[in-house]
Motif scaffolding. Structure first.
Motif, short mmCIF file in Angstrom:
data_model
loop_
_atom_site.label_atom_id
_atom_site.label_comp_id
_atom_site.label_asym_id
_atom_site.label_seq_id
_atom_site.Cartn_x
_atom_site.Cartn_y
_atom_site.Cartn_z
N ARG A 184 0.82 -1.22 0.00
CA ARG A 184 0.00 0.00 0.00
C ARG A 184 0.85 1.26 0.00
O ARG A 184 0.46 2.29 -0.55
N ALA A 185 2.04 1.16 0.61
CA ALA A 185 2.94 2.31 0.67
C ALA A 185 3.82 2.42 -0.58
O ALA A 185 4.66 3.32 -0.67
N GLY A 186 3.62 1.51 -1.54
CA GLY A 186 4.43 1.54 -2.76
C GLY A 186 5.85 1.07 -2.54
O GLY A 186 6.76 1.45 -3.29
N ARG A 187 6.06 0.21 -1.54
CA ARG A 187 7.42 -0.24 -1.20
C ARG A 187 7.61 -1.74 -1.42
O ARG A 187 8.56 -2.32 -0.90
N LEU A 188 6.71 -2.37 -2.20
CA LEU A 188 6.84 -3.80 -2.45
C LEU A 188 6.87 -4.06 -3.95
O LEU A 188 5.98 -3.62 -4.70
N THR A 189 7.90 -4.77 -4.39
CA THR A 189 8.04 -5.16 -5.80
C THR A 189 8.15 -6.68 -5.88
O THR A 189 8.87 -7.29 -5.09
N VAL A 190 7.43 -7.26 -6.82
CA VAL A 190 7.54 -8.70 -7.09
C VAL A 190 8.16 -8.84 -8.47
O VAL A 190 7.64 -8.30 -9.46
N PHE A 191 9.28 -9.57 -8.53
CA PHE A 191 10.06 -9.71 -9.76
C PHE A 191 10.03 -11.19 -10.15
O PHE A 191 10.58 -12.04 -9.46
N THR A 192 9.37 -11.51 -11.27
CA THR A 192 9.13 -12.91 -11.59
C THR A 192 9.23 -13.19 -13.08
O THR A 192 8.93 -12.33 -13.91
#
Length: 328
Positions: A151-159
């Motif tokens: 929600r804070a824009g601090r999570l990235t999923v790289f797949t």
């Protein structure tokens, strides 16, 4: 989002290690990136040695852990492969990195995305985990923490996995960044350590037998009935006894490479093919070998192969990427 600062990555499998390197190459983490591998696991040791022989992205270093999992600082990006790890989940409750980047850990990555988008109180637990109350509470708390980071824009999923459209929309709806890749760094590197096998049919080993999900006799009967000669690349968690039986079978050559098949098989040529039971490697090898005209086929597991330990939902999850199927 692209990072310019420091990053610390904690990886526990060869695939996680490879994808952490790809994340640096893609610019998701900054030029000061320290990748720490768990303990002295043989597969990680071999993979690290092979990566060191290639041209690593600028600013990235790889080292074996000497004091366990490193704790990210407040100015670090934190790169993780196994978000179901109890150690990682416990650390996540008191660590405050600038952002979190999750890299591939096989099909568990898809399960993680499903759980993250399932609701606020949904715990982050492995598919077959029989959780104690304390572990359940930790899984709930870790899920809340990851959703807050999204929600804070601090999570990235790289797949590199094909995330179903509805699930991808749900992940982005949380506020997370979902970035897909096609092993661009690895494809740019020369193949120096692994000459291609001579055999036209390459079979990938499986952990489903050792995990008690399929019957050993069904799997070995299928394998030994294939027209040879066969090149067999063991799974890193394959049972040594099963592997000995495969090694002793006429017409089968076992290649104990140790490194991920994404690295060892990317030089296959037209006229060769890859067969595998459901596996993340099927998806990544298709990405790497499609331009070479090499088919990568998933063997759909017949009903009578499954053991009672494999629930219907688990079977469906394992076979979700079983396109371009091969008959057993």
């Amino acid at each position: 989002m692209r990072e310019q600062g420091s990053a610390v990555a904690w990886v526990e499998s060869p695939l996680q290690l490879l994808c952490a390197v790809e994340a640096r190459h893609a610019g998701l983490i900054g030029p000061d990136t320290r990748v720490v591998t768990r303990g002295r696991l043989p597969g990680l040791r071999v993979t690290r040695a092979e990566l060191d022989a290639l041209e690593l992205p600028a600013g990235l270093s790889i080292q074996a852990a000497d004091q366990g999992m490193p704790r990210p600082g407040r100015r670090d990006a934190w790169v993780l492969g196994d978000a179901f790890s109890g150690r990682m989940q416990l650390t996540s409750l008191t660590a405050f990195p600038t952002r979190m980047v999750i890299v591939d850990d096989g099909l568990a990555t898809i399960r993680l995305l499903e759980l993250l988008t399932a609701g606020l109180a949904t715990p982050l637990l492995r598919a077959r985990a029989a959780a104690k109350p304390s572990r359940l509470v930790l899984g709930v708390a870790a899920g809340i923490r990851l959703r807050a980071a999204a929600r804070a824009g601090r999570l990235t999923v790289f797949t590199a996995l094909p995330v179903p459209a509805a699930l991808a929309d749900a992940v982005r709806g949380l506020g997370a960044e979902l970035v897909t890749h096609d092993f661009a760094w690895l494809r740019s590197q020369p193949v120096v350590a692994h000459p291609r096998p001579r055999e036209n049919t390459v079979v990938l080993g499986t952990s489903l037998v050792r995990n008690g999900l399929i019957h050993r006799d069904r799997y070995l009967s299928w394998l030994f009935a294939l027209e040879g000669p066969l090149a067999y690349y063991p799974h890193r968690r394959e049972d040594p006894g099963d592997l000995a039986a495969v090694r002793d079978h006429p017409g089968v050559t076992v290649y104990d490479a140790g490194a991920p098949v994404e690295m060892t098989l990317r030089d296959l040529r037209p006229g060769q093919r890859v067969l595998s039971l459901p596996s993340t490697a099927v998806t990544s090898l298709r990405v790497l070998l499609a331009a070479r005209g090499v088919p990568v086929q998933t063997v759909e597991v017949p009903d009578d192969w499954w053991t009672p330990s494999a629930s219907v939902s688990l079977r469906s999850h394992l076979q979700m990427f079983a396109h371009e199927r091969a008959s057993p």
